[in-house]
Design an enzyme around this catalytic site. Sequence first.
Site, PDB file in Angstrom:
ATOM      1  N   SER A 143       0.860  -1.189   0.000  1.00  0.00           N
ATOM      2  CA  SER A 143       0.000   0.000   0.000  1.00  0.00           C
ATOM      3  C   SER A 143       0.892   1.233   0.000  1.00  0.00           C
ATOM      4  O   SER A 143       2.048   1.166   0.455  1.00  0.00           O
ATOM      5  CB  SER A 143      -0.895   0.015   1.245  1.00  0.00           C
ATOM      6  OG  SER A 143      -1.537   1.267   1.402  1.00  0.00           O
ATOM      7  N   TYR A 156      -1.422   0.222  10.784  1.00  0.00           N
ATOM      8  CA  TYR A 156      -1.639  -0.284   9.429  1.00  0.00           C
ATOM      9  C   TYR A 156      -0.415  -0.005   8.563  1.00  0.00           C
ATOM     10  O   TYR A 156       0.074  -0.894   7.850  1.00  0.00           O
ATOM     11  CB  TYR A 156      -2.880   0.362   8.809  1.00  0.00           C
ATOM     12  CG  TYR A 156      -3.117  -0.046   7.372  1.00  0.00           C
ATOM     13  CD1 TYR A 156      -3.546  -1.330   7.051  1.00  0.00           C
ATOM     14  CD2 TYR A 156      -2.904   0.868   6.333  1.00  0.00           C
ATOM     15  CE1 TYR A 156      -3.752  -1.704   5.736  1.00  0.00           C
ATOM     16  CE2 TYR A 156      -3.109   0.492   5.014  1.00  0.00           C
ATOM     17  CZ  TYR A 156      -3.539  -0.787   4.716  1.00  0.00           C
ATOM     18  OH  TYR A 156      -3.739  -1.152   3.404  1.00  0.00           O
TER      19      TYR A 156
END
Length: 235
Positions: A143, A156
């Site tokens: 990501s 995250y």
Amino acid sequence: MDLLQGKTAIITGASSGIGVGIAKELAKEGANVVLAARSKAKLLEVEKEIKAEGNGKVVTAQTDVTNKQEIEILVKKAEEAFHHVDFLVNNAGQMLSAAVRSGKIEEWETMIDVNIKGMLFGIHAVLPTMLERSSGHIINIASVSGLEVTKVSTVYSATKFAVRAISTGLEKELARTGVRVTNISPGMVDTAISDVTSSNNDRKKLETQDIAKAVIYAVTQPDYVNVNEITVRPV
């Protein structure tokens, strides 16, 4: 097109979002696809859609990537159906409450288990055979949060930094073995997760096919080319 005719790919997190897009694009290019996710009902829906398009062969396997034994069963099922695994797409991921101040330890543990351990379990299960064959490709979906950290993405982002770190180290470990590694870092993609988490709607989100095409680009390069890192962002 049949760029990947006869190749076999396992895609985790293949019941929705980016995973579905990747599976369909691989099948469109003639690959046999093995769909893995926790929801059997959703997997069967995706299987039906791929078969309706008439591209490639498809097998489903209800799998929890945080369970090492289930991952091993997944790989065995793929090998029984198609003899060997050419591509592993580690796409399964969780984006939950990530600010340390939130104190949501169980959600942190889930992200660590799925995003990091799930990826490692998959790699561990396919790598020995890939090394024996001197052929294979591991694609890890990270990501842009593995490149940048915001005040609400701490944990995250840490998991996605880990995905990138493992991808980078693994590529070096596997140099000259015939097994390639690609890390793909998507920006905001138009999925159910982005509908919940996105607070910035001034840009068009990426489509799942945009990430799928990055996968296709990486796996269709000549054997001597290893595409290590792809970042895909909205304009």
